[in-house]
Design a protein around this motif. Structure first.
Motif, PDB file in Angstrom:
ATOM      1  N   SER A  34     -41.947   9.472  18.054  1.00  0.00           N
ATOM      2  CA  SER A  34     -41.916  10.029  19.411  1.00  0.00           C
ATOM      3  C   SER A  34     -42.483   9.021  20.414  1.00  0.00           C
ATOM      4  CB  SER A  34     -42.661  11.367  19.477  1.00  0.00           C
ATOM      5  OG  SER A  34     -44.039  11.173  19.506  1.00  0.00           O
TER       6      SER A  34
ATOM      7  N   SER B  11     -39.629   6.473  20.946  1.00  0.00           N
ATOM      8  CA  SER B  11     -38.521   6.942  21.783  1.00  0.00           C
ATOM      9  C   SER B  11     -38.946   7.032  23.256  1.00  0.00           C
ATOM     10  CB  SER B  11     -37.992   8.281  21.278  1.00  0.00           C
ATOM     11  OG  SER B  11     -39.005   9.248  21.362  1.00  0.00           O
ATOM     12  N   GLU B  12     -40.224   7.305  23.473  1.00  0.00           N
ATOM     13  CA  GLU B  12     -40.711   7.310  24.857  1.00  0.00           C
ATOM     14  C   GLU B  12     -40.672   5.912  25.459  1.00  0.00           C
ATOM     15  OE1 GLU B  12     -44.557   9.147  25.594  1.00  0.00           O
ATOM     16  OE2 GLU B  12     -43.916  10.790  24.299  1.00  0.00           O
TER      17      GLU B  12
END
Lengths: 162, 587
Positions: free
Chosen positions: A156, A159-160
């Protein structure tokens, strides 16, 4: 963080406590709440304002496990090392974190994402072994469950970044 | 009107109770039922727990999740139990509470800890009113003396004696302090009391302050307990606004201020003089006694320090009389004791039982025995200061003297259950690792002694033990006990001494045969694959991070011990139970 504007954040705290005898620990706790750790410049500032030698402040701050002298990663992992967690395999969890992130107790991963801190009893023994990440509790851990949680956080964060 | 109460202690919240509460609060129309929070009910193994008070009685739902919200609302609307029957607590689990006697925890899980009105409706603050308006300090001390209440922090010192000593000191400025620095790993009794019934603690402390003549009461609480601090802070504010804390309490001459001091993480601060040093903003290092805090404590003024559970018993004693408390328990130990039941237990949680119950009743009748099918091996009482009681003494009763006879102590209430898979040498090493880290460094016996004990235990766990190590450990333990300055050092050797006493064969197996009978010490174990059970599915070799597992698909695989890092992933992965963990000559 070494700029004076930030240190001014401490003024209300110092104003409230500088005349209260025995309040050094409270002041340090509030300082850590503000900055996430105890920066060197903040300690010097407290010393000057409260008229306490920095040696005394370091003496107190290094005595208690709560205080940190370095910033922590984005995900702050507190791994419970209480008796119940030990009995239920917390050392295997620590090993899994180490294998996965390459960090031991007190260290931050190279990418600055994770900091691992072993702590004595988090007080939710029935969920042992337990860790918290940024205050959220993860219980009944197994090495594979931990790897799953860490990988999810890693992806996560990736992906940020994209 | 129906009432819904969601148990929200720290452990309930960790299990998801906050989400359940939010979901119910949002979904439940106010006309149908009120949704509120309560403290820890004590049945941690069933969290999150939702209690529904219907006209026909209490319906207790367990292991509730957000997704059950709709069914719960349907049950409330229709009264049809079928909506929630899968969640209703089983009869066998009800025993967990039915076999207890609750004094310190009497309100925990029943009232809303954030509502002073709830506490007052449950009879709260009437003991304080009675104490300050109808009783003299000597009357209160007399009641405590009759009750036989002893300090619940572990040492078991008579409470009346301490209060009387502080009361007898002259001087205007005195302090009443509560030790809520529950640092014992594996213990959470005090946290549950503060989170579940903070006003009970305040009331007990105010009665204490009135008795000894203190004008200020301070709670020293662990910073690791944020929820406890939050609820206690609110409770203090509410009590202040009702005039229960402050000047002329209940219209009498009695005035008392109240505050919280958050600790910063140091186990030694559970020692009362170290706690005082910490309160004064210094390193928490113990002082030499005497003088005792009763004569010279906080800022060198007369101070009285008791544990949370001790104070939590006081309002009940004042309300019901010392004799009623005295009637519970054994000849030497009166009243009840709260234990945090954890470890390899099936039903872990918070248990309050009258003194005189046997360990068997607590572990098997209330706790339901072991979590797995492995045999019960022993129980650690009193954490790092306590000792281990082996299975053969399971019928020992809970009593200060009886427990001390085994080499363990009553302690503050940590009760960690161990089964066959727990290595007792590793357990002793674990506690010494803790005490060596937490030793404040003031006295040599503790600072260096615990470190040396740890080094020897480390060596033994790694399979590098030497002939004579057991004797060396025992000798060192005795010297530390004799020479350490405070309770931390004096009791630190207890886990080593008791495990040597009862599990000497395990030490010998580590030292002589380089094996760990429990299969826990990682340096002494190895993994292997049972060719009979292996189906050759290759899953383990795919999971192995160091490619130590090789073989042909649909034939048996094997592990190269030189490469294996003992991470256990193969064992987790195997669906046929073919991966075995073994240890040297133990096999």
């Amino acid at each position: 963080m070494d700029n004076l504007n930030n240190l001014l954040l401490l003024d209300p705290v110092l104003e409230q406590y500088k005349e209260v005898p025995g309040s050094l620990i409270t002041v340090l706790q509030k300082t850590q709440d503000i900055f996430g750790y105890l920066p060197e410049s903040a300690i010097a500032y407290i010393s000057e304002k409260m008229n306490v030698p920095t040696s005394k402040i370091y003496g107190v701050a290094t005595f208690y496990t709560q205080f940190r002298f370095n910033p922590v990663g984005r995900y702050f992992i507190q791994l419970c090392q209480g008796t119940a967690c030990h009995v239920n395999g917390s050392q295997l969890i620590e090993k899994a974190i180490k294998d996965e992130l390459g960090i031991s107790d007190g260290e931050t991963s190279d990418d600055g994402l994770f900091t691992l801190k072993n702590v004595a009893c988090l007080g939710c023994c029935s969920l042992s072994p337990v860790m918290t990440i940024n205050g959220e509790t993860f219980g009944s851990l197994t090495p594979s469950k931990v790897r799953g949680i860490l990988n999810e956080l890693k992806s996560s964060a990736e992906s940020e970044a994209e | 009107m129906m009432k819904i109460k969601v148990g929200q202690g720290s452990c309930g919240i960790s299990a998801g109770a906050a989400k359940v509460y939010e979901a119910l609060k949002t979904a439940c129309p106010e006309s149908l039922a009120t949704v509120s929070v309560t403290g820890c009910i004590g049945m941690c193994f069933l969290e999150p727990i939702v209690d529904i008070y219907t006209e026909s009685g209490l319906v207790r739902l367990v292991k509730v999740s957000e997704s059950d919200t709709e069914d719960i609302i349907n049950f409330i609307k229709t009264g049809d139990i079928n909506f929630v029957s899968r969640l209703v607590i089983k009869d066998e689990d009800k025993q967990f509470l039915e076999k207890q006697t609750r004094i310190a925890l009497r309100n925990c899980g029943n009232i809303d800890p954030e509502s002073i009105d709830d506490y007052i409706s449950a009879g709260g603050y009437s003991a304080l009113q009675k104490a300050v308006s109808e009783m003299t300090p000597d009357d209160i001390i007399e009641q405590l003396k009759v009750s036989g209440l002893a300090g619940r922090g572990g040492a078991g010192f008579p409470t009346w004696f301490k209060w009387n000593a502080a009361k007898s000191e002259t001087g205007e400025e005195k302090y009443l302090i509560c030790n809520a620095d529950e640092g014992d790993p594996g213990a959470f009794m005090d946290r549950a009391v503060i989170e579940g019934d903070p006003h009970n603690l305040i009331e007990g402390m105010l009665i204490g302050a009135y008795t000894i003549g203190a004008k200020e009461a301070i709670v020293y609480v662990r910073a690791e307990y944020p929820l406890a601090i939050k609820r206690l802070t609110k409770a203090i504010e509410d009590a202040k606004s009702k005039g229960i804390i402050g000047n002329n309490i209940f219209g009498t001459e009695f005035c008392c201020d109240f505050r919280i001091k958050a600790g910063a993480g140091a186990f030694v601060c559970g020692e009362e003089t170290a706690l005082i040093e910490s309160l004064e903003g210094s390193r928490g290092m113990p002082r030499i006694k005497p003088p005792f805090p009763a004569a010279s404590g906080y800022w060198k003024k007369p101070s009285n320090i008791n544990n949370v559970e001790t104070f939590a018993n006081v309002p009940w004693i004042i309300e019901n009389g010392g004799e009623k408390f005295f009637s519970l328990g054994t000849q030497n130990s009166k009243g009840t004791k709260v234990f945090a039941l954890t470890g390899k237990i099936k039903k872990g949680g918070l248990v309050e039982v009258p003194m005189g119950k046997s360990l068997r009743e607590v572990i098997f009748d209330i706790g339901g025995g072991m979590r797995s099918d492995k045999a019960f091996k022993g129980v650690q009482l009193g954490g790092p200061s306590g000792g281990c009681i082996p299975a053969e003494f399971i019928d020992t009763v809970i009593d200060y003297k009886e427990l001390s006879k085994t080499g363990a102590i009553m302690g503050s209430g940590g009760m960690v259950i161990m089964d066959e898979s727990t290595c007792m040498v590793s357990m002793a090493r674990f506690f010494l690792d803790f005490t060596a880290k937490e030793s404040c460094g003031k006295c040599t016996a503790c600072r260096i002694g615990t470190k040396r004990l740890l080094e020897i235990l480390d060596r033994i766990c790694k399979g590098e033990g030497k002939e004579g190590d057991i004797e060396l450990l025992s000798d060192l333990c005795e010297r530390i006990k004799e020479n350490a300055l405070c309770g931390l050092g004096q009791t630190a050797p207890n886990p080593v001494l008791t495990t040597i006493k009862y599990f000497r064969n395990e030490y010998e197996a580590h030292i002589k045969n380089r094996c760990c009978p429990a299969g826990e010490c990682i340096d002494l174990i190895h993994y292997s694959i049972d060719p009979e059970k292996c189906t050759g599915c290759s899953l383990c070799s795919k999971k192995c991070p160091v490619s130590a597992i090789t073989g042909k698909v649909r034939e048996s695989f094997s592990i190269n011990r030189d490469l294996c890092i003992k991470c256990g992933r193969c064992m987790d992965a195997c669906r046929f139970g073919a991966v075995r963990k073994g240890s040297g000559d133990c096999e």
